[in-house]
Scaffold this active site. Structure first.
Site, short mmCIF file in Angstrom:
data_model
loop_
_atom_site.label_atom_id
_atom_site.label_comp_id
_atom_site.label_asym_id
_atom_site.label_seq_id
_atom_site.Cartn_x
_atom_site.Cartn_y
_atom_site.Cartn_z
N HIS A 175 -7.82 -34.89 -3.44
CA HIS A 175 -7.21 -35.98 -4.19
C HIS A 175 -6.90 -35.62 -5.63
O HIS A 175 -5.89 -36.06 -6.18
CB HIS A 175 -8.15 -37.19 -4.15
CG HIS A 175 -7.51 -38.45 -4.62
ND1 HIS A 175 -6.37 -38.97 -4.04
CD2 HIS A 175 -7.85 -39.32 -5.61
CE1 HIS A 175 -6.04 -40.09 -4.65
NE2 HIS A 175 -6.91 -40.32 -5.61
N ASP B 200 -3.10 -41.85 -7.78
CA ASP B 200 -4.06 -42.89 -7.47
C ASP B 200 -3.51 -44.24 -7.94
O ASP B 200 -2.37 -44.57 -7.62
CB ASP B 200 -5.41 -42.52 -8.12
CG ASP B 200 -6.58 -43.32 -7.63
OD1 ASP B 200 -7.10 -42.98 -6.55
OD2 ASP B 200 -6.99 -44.28 -8.32
#
Length: 329
Positions: free
Chosen positions: A299, A100
Site C-alpha cells: 500500500h 489512500d
C-alpha cells in the site's frame, strides 16, 4: 531546492504545507495514518524535475488544525481546502497526486472542480462509482463475519483510545501489515467481537526495514503522539456523509487526464476495490492514460519502491504540463 514549511489559512482552517522547488504546482495528498511526510521521498525528485512540489498536512493531521465537528472532515470540505491552497499559490490549476484517502479526495476534486485540475496521479485506490447504499451498511455486514477496521473505526472514542495509547507501535504494525512483507487480509481471520485493531495486526519486525528507516517512523510518530488519531479517524466517520453529498455525481465520469499506479500486493486492490477494479475504473475515467503495476510493493508503494514511483510520476508530469523550459512536453 530547499524544503520549506509554511502555513496557509483558508476557509477558516490553518493548514501546514511542506514545499520544494519552483514551477508548475504538483500537490500531494496523503491518507491514514499519514502526514505530509509520507511523500518526503517524492518532493525532492519532483522539484529536481522542474516543478513545485507541495504536500499539505490535510485537516486533522500533523500541524494542520483538527476541527472538532465531524462535518469538517467530508471530502467536500477538504476539496475547498485544496482550492484555497491553489488560490494561495496563485495557480489556476495543479496536478494532484493522491494515495489512500488522498486518492479518494483527488478523484472527487476532479468531479467537483475539473477546471482547476490539470491532471491526477493516483496510487493504489482506483476510481469507483458511487455505491447504491451507504458504505457503513456494507461494513457492518462484513464485520458480522470478521474483523474489519472500517467498521471498528466508526464508534467515537474507541479506536481513538486504543491507537492513541500506543501510537508508535500502531504505526509500525499497520505500515508493516499494509506492505508487501505481509498479507493484510489475514487480519480478516479474527472475529470482530472482542478484538481491537492492535489485536489483529501482526507484530512488526525491528527497524530498519528494507523500505523504512527508524528515523522516518519516528518523524511520523511524533506528530501522532502529539495529536492522537481522532482527526484521521473522523475521515472514516465521514464516509457515509461523503456518500450523501455525492448524490449528484452518481454515475459521473472523471474527465481530467489520469494516471494510475499500484503495488501488486496492495490490499486495497485485493480486498476493497471490487471484483474487477481496473475495468470499472477504465469505464468511468475516459482519459485514463496509463495503468502501471509495480512488483513487490504494497500500500505504501511510494516508500516501498520510491525510485520507480519517482520515475513514473516525473514521467507522467512531462505529459501533463509544459516542460520547465516552457517547451510543451
Amino acid at each position: 531546492m530547499e524544503l520549506t514549511h509554511r502555513f496557509v489559512t483558508t476557509h477558516g482552517i490553518r493548514i501546514h504545507v511542506a514545499e520544494q522547488g519552483e514551477g508548475e504546482s504538483v500537490i500531494f495528498c496523503h491518507g491514514f495514518p499519514h502526514t505530509w511526510y509520507i511523500w518526503h521521498r517524492q518532493l525532492p525528485a519532483v522539484a529536481a524535475a522542474g516543478y513545485r512540489a507541495i504536500a499539505p498536512d490535510l485537516r486533522g493531521y500533523g500541524q494542520t488544525e483538527v476541527p472538532a465537528e465531524l462535518e469538517a472532515y467530508t471530502n467536500r470540505a477538504v476539496c475547498e481546502d485544496l482550492l484555497g491552497l491553489l488560490d494561495d499559490l496563485g495557480a489556476e490549476q495543479a496536478v494532484f497526486v493522491g494515495l489512500d484517502f488522498g486518492a479518494a479526495l483527488v478523484w472527487e476534486l476532479a468531479l467537483r472542480a475539473p477546471e482547476r485540475v490539470r491532471g491526477i496521479i493516483v496510487l493504489n485506490n482506483p476510481f469507483a462509482p458511487r455505491p447504491p447504499r451507504a458504505p457503513s451498511q456494507l461494513w457492518a455486514k462484513a464485520a458480522a463475519r470478521h474483523f474489519l477496521h472500517l467498521d471498528y473505526f466508526q464508534a467515537p472514542g474507541v479506536a481513538d483510545a486504543e491507537l492513541g495509547a500506543r501510537p508508535r507501535e500502531f504505526l509500525a504494525r499497520v505500515y508493516h501489515a499494509l506492505s508487501a512483507d505481509y498479507h493484510y487480509l489475514d487480519t480478516w481471520r479474527f472475529p470482530a467481537a472482542g478484538n481491537g485493531y492492535l489485536d489483529v495486526l501482526p507484530t512488526a519486525p525491528a527497524l530498519p526495514w528494507r523500505w523504512l528507516g527508524e528515523d522516518e517512523l519516528e518523524t511520523l510518530a511524533q506528530d501522532f503522539e502529539r495529536t492522537g488519531f481522532t482527526g484521521g479517524l473522523n475521515w472514516y466517520r465521514s464516509l457515509d456523509r461523503n456518500w450523501e453529498l455525492t448524490a449528484d455525481y452518481a454515475g459521473a465520469k472523471v474527465t481530467v487526464p489520469a494516471y494510475f499506479l499500484y503495488g501488486d500486493r496492495d490490499p486495497d486492490m485485493e480486498g476493497f476495490s471490487g471484483r474487477d477494479p481496473l475495468t470499472t475504473m477504465r469505464e468511468h475515467v475516459p482519459d485514463l492514460r496509463e495503468v502501471t503495476e509495480i512488483a513487490n510493493a504494497g500500500h505504501l508503494v511510494q516508500l516501498e519502491r520510491a525510485e520507480e514511483v519517482n520515475r513514473l510520476i516525473t514521467g507522467y508530469l512531462r505529459h501533463l504540463v509544459a516542460h520547465p523550459s516552457g517547451i510543451p512536453a
